[in-house]
Design an enzyme around this catalytic site. Sequence first.
Site, short mmCIF file in Angstrom:
data_model
loop_
_atom_site.label_atom_id
_atom_site.label_comp_id
_atom_site.label_asym_id
_atom_site.label_seq_id
_atom_site.Cartn_x
_atom_site.Cartn_y
_atom_site.Cartn_z
N ARG A 291 11.73 -5.26 5.23
CA ARG A 291 11.36 -3.86 4.97
C ARG A 291 12.25 -2.91 5.77
NH1 ARG A 291 5.25 -1.60 5.27
NH2 ARG A 291 5.35 -2.01 7.51
N ARG B 62 -9.09 0.86 9.24
CA ARG B 62 -8.54 -0.46 9.56
C ARG B 62 -9.56 -1.34 10.26
NH1 ARG B 62 -3.04 0.79 8.93
NH2 ARG B 62 -1.54 -0.45 9.97
N ARG C 24 0.95 -8.60 14.92
CA ARG C 24 0.19 -7.61 14.14
C ARG C 24 -0.75 -8.31 13.18
NH1 ARG C 24 4.15 -3.64 11.11
NH2 ARG C 24 2.39 -2.25 10.87
N ARG D 262 11.49 -0.63 11.36
CA ARG D 262 10.55 -0.13 12.36
C ARG D 262 10.42 -1.16 13.47
NH1 ARG D 262 5.42 1.48 8.80
NH2 ARG D 262 4.51 0.13 10.37
N LYS E 261 0.83 -1.21 0.00
CA LYS E 261 0.00 0.00 0.00
C LYS E 261 0.86 1.26 0.00
CE LYS E 261 -2.13 -0.40 3.96
NZ LYS E 261 -1.50 -1.55 4.58
#
Length: 220
Positions: free
Chosen positions: A128, A89, A172, A161, A14
């Site tokens: 990432r 969300r 998550r 992160r 996204k």
Amino acid sequence: MTVIVMLGAPGAGKGTQAPVVAEHLGVPVLASGDLLRASVAARTALGRDAERYMNRGHLVPDETIVGVFLDRLGQADAQRGAVLDGFPRTRAQAVALDQALATAGRRVSGAILIDLPLDEVVARMANRRICTANGHVYNLVSYPPAVAGICDLDGSQLVQRPDDEEHTVRRRMAEQLPPLEEVVDHYREAGILASIDGRGSIEEVTAEVLVATDAAAERV
Ligand code: AMP
């Protein structure tokens, strides 16, 4: 006035596709994660509250995000439209968004789901990296920076992160995928969902995302 909602698991792409869609339409990207991280960095009361959830991989409560996000959507630069990345969300957030837009005579034009199998999501997030200055996103395997550890675009340091570390990623996913399904259903029921296979190259996904964007823009 085109409001596009980008949907997908964290890591589905996204954040990569949203700016392309925004540029195509000439509207800003509004990313809820960026808004929250800015509040965390500014040490506001909302930021201190949100940080406790974010670092553990939990969604922040609806009451925390809805007000701040809808305020942002009401600002001048978003009056011609916006690409929403990371919001809504939950179904409650999707309903709050519909209501806020309806009061202003607006509505969501289209929701674009970038669909990716869970194993692929977990693998991507472990790779990432984001830049410390502007949040530009890299992937050590599929989209590495030219110089290791440095952002191509602004020269700042690349970091992982805290919520992208593997144990946090799994939490998550367990917590965020069921509400995502509800949001997907919400837009499917409204007849404005486009679902795209996220396993292609960035360019392949972009091409399909832009077709869906044009279809949504026609609907305005
Ligand atoms: P993101 O950058 O979109 O992956 O968001 C990072 C983190 O911010 C998420 O894991 C959540 O903790 C929080 N967050 C972002 N957007 C929302 C939202 N719409 N509702 C609840 N929590 C959110």
